[in-house]
Design a protein around this motif. Structure first.
Motif, mmCIF file in Angstrom:
data_model
loop_
_atom_site.group_PDB
_atom_site.id
_atom_site.type_symbol
_atom_site.label_atom_id
_atom_site.label_comp_id
_atom_site.label_asym_id
_atom_site.label_seq_id
_atom_site.Cartn_x
_atom_site.Cartn_y
_atom_site.Cartn_z
ATOM 1 N N MET A 1 0.839 -1.196 0.000
ATOM 2 C CA MET A 1 0.000 0.000 0.000
ATOM 3 C C MET A 1 0.874 1.247 0.000
ATOM 4 O O MET A 1 1.890 1.312 0.691
ATOM 5 N N GLU A 2 0.487 2.233 -0.802
ATOM 6 C CA GLU A 2 1.229 3.489 -0.848
ATOM 7 C C GLU A 2 1.015 4.277 0.442
ATOM 8 O O GLU A 2 -0.043 4.196 1.079
ATOM 9 N N LEU A 3 2.037 5.059 0.811
ATOM 10 C CA LEU A 3 1.989 5.825 2.053
ATOM 11 C C LEU A 3 0.807 6.785 2.074
ATOM 12 O O LEU A 3 0.075 6.868 3.069
ATOM 13 N N ASN A 4 0.583 7.511 0.979
ATOM 14 C CA ASN A 4 -0.515 8.484 0.950
ATOM 15 C C ASN A 4 -1.870 7.808 1.120
ATOM 16 O O ASN A 4 -2.761 8.333 1.786
ATOM 17 N N GLU A 5 -2.023 6.629 0.509
ATOM 18 C CA GLU A 5 -3.294 5.915 0.621
ATOM 19 C C GLU A 5 -3.552 5.498 2.069
ATOM 20 O O GLU A 5 -4.667 5.655 2.581
ATOM 21 N N LEU A 6 -2.529 4.974 2.731
ATOM 22 C CA LEU A 6 -2.690 4.565 4.123
ATOM 23 C C LEU A 6 -2.988 5.770 5.008
ATOM 24 O O LEU A 6 -3.853 5.711 5.893
ATOM 25 N N GLN A 7 -2.301 6.864 4.774
ATOM 26 C CA GLN A 7 -2.556 8.084 5.545
ATOM 27 C C GLN A 7 -4.001 8.550 5.382
ATOM 28 O O GLN A 7 -4.668 8.898 6.361
ATOM 29 N N ASN A 8 -4.480 8.550 4.147
ATOM 30 C CA ASN A 8 -5.844 9.019 3.883
ATOM 31 C C ASN A 8 -6.882 8.116 4.549
ATOM 32 O O ASN A 8 -7.871 8.595 5.114
ATOM 33 N N ARG A 9 -6.661 6.811 4.487
ATOM 34 C CA ARG A 9 -7.613 5.879 5.101
ATOM 35 C C ARG A 9 -7.669 6.085 6.613
ATOM 36 O O ARG A 9 -8.746 6.083 7.220
ATOM 37 N N ILE A 10 -6.504 6.271 7.206
ATOM 38 C CA ILE A 10 -6.436 6.433 8.654
ATOM 39 C C ILE A 10 -7.050 7.759 9.092
ATOM 40 O O ILE A 10 -7.789 7.824 10.081
ATOM 41 N N GLN A 11 -6.787 8.820 8.328
ATOM 42 C CA GLN A 11 -7.361 10.124 8.666
ATOM 43 C C GLN A 11 -8.874 10.110 8.523
ATOM 44 O O GLN A 11 -9.611 10.579 9.413
ATOM 45 N N THR A 12 -9.362 9.549 7.428
ATOM 46 C CA THR A 12 -10.803 9.499 7.194
ATOM 47 C C THR A 12 -11.502 8.652 8.249
ATOM 48 O O THR A 12 -12.610 8.980 8.700
ATOM 49 N N ALA A 13 -10.844 7.566 8.681
ATOM 50 C CA ALA A 13 -11.435 6.675 9.677
ATOM 51 C C ALA A 13 -11.378 7.249 11.086
ATOM 52 O O ALA A 13 -11.956 6.683 12.014
ATOM 53 N N GLY A 14 -10.651 8.340 11.264
ATOM 54 C CA GLY A 14 -10.608 8.990 12.566
ATOM 55 C C GLY A 14 -9.691 8.326 13.572
ATOM 56 O O GLY A 14 -9.912 8.429 14.782
ATOM 57 N N VAL A 15 -8.635 7.667 13.091
ATOM 58 C CA VAL A 15 -7.722 6.968 14.000
ATOM 59 C C VAL A 15 -6.762 7.974 14.637
ATOM 60 O O VAL A 15 -6.073 8.728 13.943
ATOM 61 N N VAL A 16 -6.725 7.959 15.966
ATOM 62 C CA VAL A 16 -5.784 8.803 16.713
ATOM 63 C C VAL A 16 -5.124 7.938 17.783
ATOM 64 O O VAL A 16 -5.539 6.809 18.039
ATOM 65 N N GLY A 17 -4.085 8.476 18.412
ATOM 66 C CA GLY A 17 -3.406 7.750 19.465
ATOM 67 C C GLY A 17 -4.364 7.431 20.596
ATOM 68 O O GLY A 17 -4.880 8.343 21.252
ATOM 69 N N ALA A 18 -4.614 6.136 20.821
ATOM 70 C CA ALA A 18 -5.580 5.732 21.837
ATOM 71 C C ALA A 18 -4.953 5.620 23.215
ATOM 72 O O ALA A 18 -5.625 5.266 24.180
ATOM 73 N N GLY A 19 -3.670 5.930 23.327
ATOM 74 C CA GLY A 19 -2.995 5.788 24.605
ATOM 75 C C GLY A 19 -3.178 6.942 25.558
ATOM 76 O O GLY A 19 -2.860 6.827 26.730
ATOM 77 N N GLY A 20 -3.676 8.073 25.080
ATOM 78 C CA GLY A 20 -3.870 9.187 25.992
ATOM 79 C C GLY A 20 -3.826 10.552 25.341
ATOM 80 O O GLY A 20 -4.697 11.380 25.553
ATOM 81 N N ALA A 21 -2.808 10.828 24.500
ATOM 82 C CA ALA A 21 -2.648 12.163 23.938
ATOM 83 C C ALA A 21 -3.601 12.428 22.781
ATOM 84 O O ALA A 21 -4.049 13.551 22.567
ATOM 85 N N GLY A 22 -3.923 11.401 21.993
ATOM 86 C CA GLY A 22 -4.832 11.582 20.877
ATOM 87 C C GLY A 22 -4.206 12.238 19.667
ATOM 88 O O GLY A 22 -4.891 12.916 18.894
ATOM 89 N N PHE A 23 -2.914 12.015 19.438
ATOM 90 C CA PHE A 23 -2.261 12.603 18.261
ATOM 91 C C PHE A 23 -2.762 11.877 17.013
ATOM 92 O O PHE A 23 -2.777 10.644 16.969
ATOM 93 N N PRO A 24 -3.202 12.614 15.975
ATOM 94 C CA PRO A 24 -3.682 11.972 14.748
ATOM 95 C C PRO A 24 -2.634 11.034 14.153
ATOM 96 O O PRO A 24 -1.523 11.454 13.824
ATOM 97 N N THR A 25 -3.000 9.767 13.998
ATOM 98 C CA THR A 25 -2.021 8.745 13.639
ATOM 99 C C THR A 25 -1.481 8.923 12.230
ATOM 100 O O THR A 25 -0.320 8.602 11.973
ATOM 101 N N THR A 146 -4.414 1.608 18.980
ATOM 102 C CA THR A 146 -4.301 2.412 17.770
ATOM 103 C C THR A 146 -4.063 1.524 16.557
ATOM 104 O O THR A 146 -4.709 1.685 15.510
ATOM 105 N N VAL A 147 -3.146 0.575 16.675
ATOM 106 C CA VAL A 147 -2.851 -0.320 15.557
ATOM 107 C C VAL A 147 -4.051 -1.217 15.263
ATOM 108 O O VAL A 147 -4.354 -1.517 14.100
ATOM 109 N N TYR A 148 -4.763 -1.630 16.294
ATOM 110 C CA TYR A 148 -5.969 -2.425 16.064
ATOM 111 C C TYR A 148 -7.014 -1.600 15.315
ATOM 112 O O TYR A 148 -7.716 -2.117 14.436
ATOM 113 N N ASN A 149 -7.112 -0.319 15.630
ATOM 114 C CA ASN A 149 -8.044 0.549 14.907
ATOM 115 C C ASN A 149 -7.614 0.736 13.453
ATOM 116 O O ASN A 149 -8.460 0.865 12.557
ATOM 117 N N ILE A 150 -6.300 0.750 13.209
ATOM 118 C CA ILE A 150 -5.818 0.807 11.824
ATOM 119 C C ILE A 150 -6.210 -0.470 11.092
ATOM 120 O O ILE A 150 -6.634 -0.438 9.919
#
Length: 442
Positions: A1-25, A146-150
């Protein structure tokens, strides 16, 4: 998978750091990462969901972790997991041979092993500079959930609509549950049976770095645990103290033992954070040397100094946090080239054993099983915050009266650092503001 495609899927799906800070993954994915690190250190005492999730979904998480490594071009993928999590380690070992370039790094049962700066040093020997980012050392760190959400976003095309939360302490059936985003803390606690004390307090996130919450507070993408504690528990009472009183107590009884600095995890990695010097200067209103104040910016707020080290039960972490906030409000930025010392040889002997930490906090008797229950929890209504992450809040794309289905986009990413927000239940939108969307179940 291309980097841009993975980034777009993760951003659209709303995946962020689930450990506490919530940084957009999606913003962590970069070809500058030569090493990626999976954080299963379960930093806070009593939290259990990451080890449980990794044990139950080891293959899916490892497969996705490998995909991330291939996509960013990382040479090595490291899973950092405490060696005491024997069942989780067994689940990982059952699949590790299927993923070349991936290895398991066993961690000690010490706090704060989940601090990414500490974890990076433990797993790679690299030291992140004070105030710096892991990527400067070629490392990207991801939380287990976070990785499980990805995985769910990429393989199942499911956005983030729920959260795993451990409910422990003064409840009849400690449990880790999967709940819809936006449900209340009260609704989560109900999944753990009955509350076993009167006038219980909800301590959200963990005893070291958590906060006191209200039963009506909504669950967000960074809600990891709810500790149900008696109102007179030491962890609760310390959190309720005021900084003005803390400063006066420091002025009157600080014995200058420097134990807070001796046990400071970041100080022992060579960072210029010295809680003892700060307490001495602040308590005496000594401004001849400003460095103890300015170096407060490098405090990680792990709480070792305040909750474990100080024999006088003073509050260095709280006062340092106040100073950091004051510096930010005044527009004072931390030094970009602070003085850095070598990692201290004594560091190995100054780690905080988690078992002793729990005893010091009065939490040992709560360290019991909290089984993972992935049964979907039904609720009558959710209040979904539009800012559950670092960066710009998402922008609502629904209106009052709209019918929505679970997983439907209700707020799109804003300009800049932001992610999408999705309906966590199916129902009718009853309220929309610039802060939240309320959905009533059908």
């Amino acid at each position: 998978m291309e980097l841009n495609e993975l980034q777009n899927r993760i951003q659209t799906a709303g995946v962020v750091g689930a450990g506490g800070a919530g940084f957009p993954t999606y913003a962590k994915l970069t070809d500058r990462a030569n090493t990626i690190l999976l954080n299963c250190a379960e930093c806070e005492p009593l939290l259990k969901l990451h080890r449980q999730l990794l044990e139950k979904h080891a293959y899916e998480i490892m497969k996705t972790f490998s995909l991330i490594a291939q996509t960013v071009g990382a040479a090595e993928a490291i899973i950092g997991v405490k060696k005491s999590y024997t069942k989780t380690v067994e689940a990982l070992n059952a699949h590790i041979d299927e993923f070349p370039g991936m290895r398991i790094h066993l961690l000690e049962e010490a706090y704060p092993m989940g601090d990414e700066v500490v974890l990076i040093y433990e797993a790679t020997g690299r030291v992140v500079r004070p105030g710096g980012l892991p990527i400067e050392q070629g490392v990207a760190v991801f939380n287990v959930e976070t990785v499980y959400n990805i995985y769910r976003a990429v393989e199942l095309q499911e956005p983030v609509t729920d959260k795993y939360v451990s409910v422990v302490a003064e409840v009849s059936k400690p449990v880790t549950v999967r709940v819809p985003l936006g449900c209340t803390l009260d609704e989560v606690v109900k999944q753990a049976g009955t509350v076993t004390v009167k006038d219980a307090v909800y301590f959200v996130g963990g005893p070291m770095m958590g906060r006191i919450g209200n039963g009506s507070d909504p669950v967000t993408k960074t809600t990891n645990a709810i500790l149900v504690l008696p109102k007179d528990h030491p962890v609760v009472m310390k959190k309720q103290r005021t900084s003005s009183i803390d400063l006066k107590r420091a002025a009157s009884i600080c014995c200058q033992c420097s134990t807070c600095t001796d046990l400071c995890p970041r100080h022992n990695l060579g960072h210029p954070i010295d809680p003892a010097r700060f307490m001495r200067a602040a308590a005496n209103q000594d401004f001849r040397d400003l460095n103890p104040y300015l170096d407060a910016a490098f405090c990680s707020s792990c709480g070792v100094c305040e909750m474990y080290a100080c024999p006088q039960s003073l509050s260095p972490r709280t006062l340092l946090a106040d100073m950091k906030l004051g510096l930010r409000k005044a527009g004072v930025r931390p030094s970009q080239n602070p003085k850095v010392e070598p990692v201290k040889p004594s560091r190995e002997y100054r780690k905080v054993p988690e078992e002793r930490l729990m005893a010091r906090l009065g939490l040992s008797r709560y360290n019991v099983e909290a089984p993972l229950d992935e049964t979907a929890v039904g609720v009558p209504q959710v209040k979904i915050l539009l800012s559950q992450h670092i960066g710009a809040p998402a922008c609502a794309v629904v209106s009052k009266g709209d019918e929505v289905t679970k997983g439907q986009l209700v707020a799109q990413p804003a300009q800049g650092l932001s992610v999408g927000i999705h309906a966590s239940i199916s129902g009718t939108v009853t309220e929309v503001t610039d802060r939240y969307v309320v959905i009533a179940s059908k």
